[in-house]
Write a protein that holds these residues in place. Structure first.
Motif, PDB file in Angstrom:
ATOM      1  N   ASN A  50       0.840  -1.185   0.000  1.00 28.47           N
ATOM      2  CA  ASN A  50       0.000   0.000   0.000  1.00 28.47           C
ATOM      3  C   ASN A  50       0.881   1.244   0.000  1.00 28.47           C
ATOM      4  OD1 ASN A  50      -2.839   1.095   0.371  1.00 28.47           O
ATOM      5  ND2 ASN A  50      -1.782   2.105   2.059  1.00 28.47           N
ATOM      6  N   ILE A  51       0.479   2.233  -0.758  1.00 30.73           N
ATOM      7  CA  ILE A  51       1.170   3.514  -0.784  1.00 30.73           C
ATOM      8  C   ILE A  51       0.163   4.595  -0.415  1.00 30.73           C
ATOM      9  CG2 ILE A  51       2.436   5.193  -2.181  1.00 30.73           C
ATOM     10  CD1 ILE A  51       3.352   2.884  -3.950  1.00 30.73           C
ATOM     11  N   LYS A  52       0.467   5.341   0.634  1.00 28.19           N
ATOM     12  CA  LYS A  52      -0.398   6.439   1.061  1.00 28.19           C
ATOM     13  C   LYS A  52       0.324   7.769   0.878  1.00 28.19           C
ATOM     14  CE  LYS A  52      -2.853   3.760   4.602  1.00 28.19           C
ATOM     15  NZ  LYS A  52      -3.221   3.686   6.044  1.00 28.19           N
ATOM     16  N   MET A  53      -0.389   8.753   0.341  1.00 29.84           N
ATOM     17  CA  MET A  53       0.199  10.062   0.154  1.00 29.84           C
ATOM     18  C   MET A  53      -0.807  11.136   0.546  1.00 29.84           C
ATOM     19  SD  MET A  53       1.967  11.812  -3.222  1.00 29.84           S
ATOM     20  CE  MET A  53       0.428  12.066  -4.094  1.00 29.84           C
ATOM     21  N   LYS A  54      -0.338  12.132   1.265  1.00 32.03           N
ATOM     22  CA  LYS A  54      -1.185  13.257   1.646  1.00 32.03           C
ATOM     23  C   LYS A  54      -0.459  14.556   1.323  1.00 32.03           C
ATOM     24  CE  LYS A  54      -3.760  15.364   5.458  1.00 32.03           C
ATOM     25  NZ  LYS A  54      -4.139  15.257   6.895  1.00 32.03           N
ATOM     26  N   MET A  55      -1.083  15.381   0.503  1.00 35.60           N
ATOM     27  CA  MET A  55      -0.554  16.703   0.172  1.00 35.60           C
ATOM     28  C   MET A  55      -1.391  17.731   0.925  1.00 35.60           C
ATOM     29  SD  MET A  55      -0.031  16.219  -3.966  1.00 35.60           S
ATOM     30  CE  MET A  55       0.678  17.861  -4.127  1.00 35.60           C
ATOM     31  N   SER A  56      -0.726  18.611   1.662  1.00 32.89           N
ATOM     32  CA  SER A  56      -1.453  19.609   2.437  1.00 32.89           C
ATOM     33  C   SER A  56      -0.802  20.975   2.282  1.00 32.89           C
ATOM     34  CB  SER A  56      -1.503  19.214   3.912  1.00 32.89           C
ATOM     35  OG  SER A  56      -0.197  19.073   4.437  1.00 32.89           O
ATOM     36  N   SER A  57      -1.619  22.007   2.399  1.00 24.54           N
ATOM     37  CA  SER A  57      -1.154  23.380   2.291  1.00 24.54           C
ATOM     38  C   SER A  57      -1.606  24.152   3.521  1.00 24.54           C
ATOM     39  CB  SER A  57      -1.711  24.043   1.033  1.00 24.54           C
ATOM     40  OG  SER A  57      -1.391  25.421   1.006  1.00 24.54           O
ATOM     41  N   MET A 176       7.489  10.125  -7.427  1.00 30.40           N
ATOM     42  CA  MET A 176       6.639  11.232  -7.857  1.00 30.40           C
ATOM     43  C   MET A 176       6.297  11.106  -9.330  1.00 30.40           C
ATOM     44  SD  MET A 176       5.948  12.882  -5.180  1.00 30.40           S
ATOM     45  CE  MET A 176       5.158  14.339  -5.869  1.00 30.40           C
ATOM     46  N   GLY A 177       7.228  10.591 -10.127  1.00 30.41           N
ATOM     47  CA  GLY A 177       6.926  10.365 -11.536  1.00 30.41           C
ATOM     48  C   GLY A 177       5.832   9.339 -11.704  1.00 30.41           C
ATOM     49  N   GLN A 178       5.857   8.296 -10.844  1.00 33.03           N
ATOM     50  CA  GLN A 178       4.840   7.255 -10.912  1.00 33.03           C
ATOM     51  C   GLN A 178       3.484   7.768 -10.459  1.00 33.03           C
ATOM     52  OE1 GLN A 178       4.806   4.304 -12.113  1.00 33.03           O
ATOM     53  NE2 GLN A 178       2.807   3.659 -11.370  1.00 33.03           N
ATOM     54  N   MET A 179       3.469   8.625  -9.441  1.00 30.50           N
ATOM     55  CA  MET A 179       2.206   9.024  -8.822  1.00 30.50           C
ATOM     56  C   MET A 179       1.629  10.306  -9.404  1.00 30.50           C
ATOM     57  SD  MET A 179       3.196   8.025  -4.911  1.00 30.50           S
ATOM     58  CE  MET A 179       1.524   7.891  -4.322  1.00 30.50           C
ATOM     59  N   ASN A 180       2.396  11.004 -10.244  1.00 28.11           N
ATOM     60  CA  ASN A 180       1.886  12.198 -10.903  1.00 28.11           C
ATOM     61  C   ASN A 180       0.887  11.768 -11.979  1.00 28.11           C
ATOM     62  OD1 ASN A 180       1.431  14.485 -12.468  1.00 28.11           O
ATOM     63  ND2 ASN A 180       3.557  15.171 -12.330  1.00 28.11           N
ATOM     64  N   SER A 181      -0.327  12.203 -11.862  1.00 23.91           N
ATOM     65  CA  SER A 181      -1.389  11.731 -12.759  1.00 23.91           C
ATOM     66  C   SER A 181      -1.228  12.215 -14.183  1.00 23.91           C
ATOM     67  CB  SER A 181      -2.759  12.192 -12.228  1.00 23.91           C
ATOM     68  OG  SER A 181      -2.820  13.607 -12.188  1.00 23.91           O
ATOM     69  N   THR A 182      -0.325  13.173 -14.413  1.00 30.01           N
ATOM     70  CA  THR A 182      -0.164  13.694 -15.767  1.00 30.01           C
ATOM     71  C   THR A 182       1.177  13.314 -16.373  1.00 30.01           C
ATOM     72  OG1 THR A 182       0.766  15.775 -14.929  1.00 30.01           O
ATOM     73  CG2 THR A 182      -1.616  15.677 -15.259  1.00 30.01           C
ATOM     74  N   GLY A 183       2.017  12.585 -15.615  1.00 31.16           N
ATOM     75  CA  GLY A 183       3.347  12.284 -16.130  1.00 31.16           C
ATOM     76  C   GLY A 183       3.620  10.810 -16.140  1.00 31.16           C
ATOM     77  N   ALA A 184       4.628  10.405 -16.892  1.00 29.81           N
ATOM     78  CA  ALA A 184       5.008   9.004 -16.962  1.00 29.81           C
ATOM     79  C   ALA A 184       6.182   8.752 -16.056  1.00 29.81           C
ATOM     80  CB  ALA A 184       5.373   8.631 -18.405  1.00 29.81           C
ATOM     81  N   ALA A 185       6.308   7.511 -15.638  1.00 32.04           N
ATOM     82  CA  ALA A 185       7.413   7.151 -14.756  1.00 32.04           C
ATOM     83  C   ALA A 185       8.745   7.380 -15.439  1.00 32.04           C
ATOM     84  CB  ALA A 185       7.288   5.692 -14.319  1.00 32.04           C
ATOM     85  N   GLY A 186       8.771   7.389 -16.751  1.00 31.77           N
ATOM     86  CA  GLY A 186      10.005   7.622 -17.482  1.00 31.77           C
ATOM     87  C   GLY A 186      10.201   9.077 -17.870  1.00 31.77           C
ATOM     88  N   SER A 187       9.424   9.972 -17.264  1.00 31.68           N
ATOM     89  CA  SER A 187       9.475  11.388 -17.594  1.00 31.68           C
ATOM     90  C   SER A 187      10.838  11.973 -17.280  1.00 31.68           C
ATOM     91  CB  SER A 187       8.390  12.142 -16.818  1.00 31.68           C
ATOM     92  OG  SER A 187       8.561  13.528 -16.934  1.00 31.68           O
ATOM     93  N   SER A 188      11.227  13.031 -18.025  1.00 38.24           N
ATOM     94  CA  SER A 188      12.509  13.684 -17.798  1.00 38.24           C
ATOM     95  C   SER A 188      12.425  14.734 -16.697  1.00 38.24           C
ATOM     96  CB  SER A 188      12.988  14.353 -19.100  1.00 38.24           C
ATOM     97  OG  SER A 188      12.045  15.330 -19.518  1.00 38.24           O
ATOM     98  N   THR A 189      11.235  14.965 -16.134  1.00 34.99           N
ATOM     99  CA  THR A 189      11.068  15.940 -15.076  1.00 34.99           C
ATOM    100  C   THR A 189      11.901  15.555 -13.863  1.00 34.99           C
ATOM    101  OG1 THR A 189       8.803  16.388 -15.788  1.00 34.99           O
ATOM    102  CG2 THR A 189       9.419  17.102 -13.574  1.00 34.99           C
ATOM    103  N   ASN A 190      12.673  16.516 -13.328  1.00 32.26           N
ATOM    104  CA  ASN A 190      13.475  16.259 -12.138  1.00 32.26           C
ATOM    105  C   ASN A 190      12.708  16.768 -10.923  1.00 32.26           C
ATOM    106  OD1 ASN A 190      15.441  15.683 -10.308  1.00 32.26           O
ATOM    107  ND2 ASN A 190      16.892  17.227 -11.017  1.00 32.26           N
ATOM    108  N   ILE A 231       4.188  17.242   1.571  1.00 32.92           N
ATOM    109  CA  ILE A 231       3.737  15.931   1.124  1.00 32.92           C
ATOM    110  C   ILE A 231       4.250  14.875   2.094  1.00 32.92           C
ATOM    111  CG2 ILE A 231       3.773  14.228  -0.740  1.00 32.92           C
ATOM    112  CD1 ILE A 231       4.445  16.531  -2.653  1.00 32.92           C
ATOM    113  N   LYS A 232       3.331  14.060   2.592  1.00 32.19           N
ATOM    114  CA  LYS A 232       3.696  12.935   3.433  1.00 32.19           C
ATOM    115  C   LYS A 232       3.390  11.642   2.679  1.00 32.19           C
ATOM    116  CE  LYS A 232       2.757  15.249   7.867  1.00 32.19           C
ATOM    117  NZ  LYS A 232       1.989  15.193   9.133  1.00 32.19           N
TER     118      LYS A 232
END
Length: 273
Positions: A50-57, A176-190, A231-232
């Motif tokens: 299981n992977i849990k993530m919480k983003m808060s501001s 983060m690449g895997q969990m970003n809903s708009t990006g691929a795990a192989g993305s070049s984003t750092n 992010i936790k």
């Protein structure tokens, strides 16, 4: 009599030397290195987690977003191009549940998302990276860890650890690449350039046969661009039936999946490609 005493003393010394040598306490580095070698040779896997993530501001418009991802994965022939895999991902985001089924066979990665069935030709190396991302895997080289501590519990070793900075960057880019809903795990984003690590640590359970049976990672990161965004993340994975036969179940209709352009990068499992 003196000669007998000398013989007895030498015998006792030899016994003590053998006993002490045989009971030498293992270091966490030794246990980790042995486990890494053992797991690198495992040809089949049955993984759940299981992977849990919480983003808060904490800005004036305080908000939060939680995501839970449950996974079950089975794979065979993991060290060869004959590898086969079936994986179920259950994702919950903002009160919405999504179920994704993924498969790998004969050099193709298949994904069924809400009835959308697609396949993509993928080489063996790319598929291995995809599996690592999906299951929250970390490069287990001893050089990537620091502050190693270990305790014995029954027949298991429980190793606690922290990650070195470079390893942290590699891991955050993968997760983060895997969990970003708009990006691929192989993305070049750092992604490591966008966040700073507040804390990151974990525990690993290693059994008496030098097999890793469980791993848990706790991570807290903050945005460099918005210091009020935090992010936790908790990654909790179990390795079942290590070294035993694993049965991979593939659907009968894989030949009906629509083919997408081939790639050498692992596609995201969070969106249909």
């Amino acid at each position: 009599m003196k000669r007998l005493k000398r013989v007895l003393a030498l015998t006792l010394a030899a016994v003590m030397l053998f006993t002490l040598g045989g009971c030498k306490k293992k270091t966490p580095e030794e246990v980790l290195e042995a486990a890494t070698k053992k797991m690198s040779k495992v040809k089949s896997a049955d993984i759940s987690g299981n992977i849990k993530m919480k983003m808060s501001s904490t800005s004036s418009t305080s908000s939060s977003l939680e995501m839970n991802m449950g996974l079950k994965m089975k794979a065979t022939d993991m060290t060869s191009e004959d590898m086969k895999m079936d994986m179920d991902l259950t994702m919950g985001i903002a009160g919405q549940d999504m179920v994704i089924k993924a498969y790998y066979a004969d050099g193709y990665y298949y994904m069924n998302y809400s009835g959308q069935k697609q396949k993509q030709k993928m080489d063996f190396t790319a598929m291995q990276k995809q599996m690592e991302s999906s299951t929250g895997q970390f490069d287990m080289s001893v050089d990537n860890y620091k502050d190693l501590k270990m305790e014995k519990k029954d027949d298991n070793y429980i190793i606690s650890f922290k990650f070195k900075e470079k390893a942290l960057n590699d891991y955050i880019n993968k997760m983060m690449g895997q969990m970003n809903s708009t990006g691929a795990a192989g993305s070049s984003t750092n992604y490591a350039d966008q966040v700073k690590f507040d804390s990151m640590s974990g525990t690993m359970t290693v059994n008496k046969d030098s097999e890793i049976t469980a791993q848990k990672i706790n991570m807290v990161v903050s945005s460099k661009e918005d210091t009020k965004l935090k992010i936790k993340m908790i990654v909790d994975v179990k390795y079942n039936s290590i070294g035993k036969d694993v049965k991979v179940t593939l659907p009968d209709d894989l030949d009906t999946y629509k083919e997408a352009p081939a790639t050498t990068a692992a596609p995201s499992t969070t969106t249909a490609q």
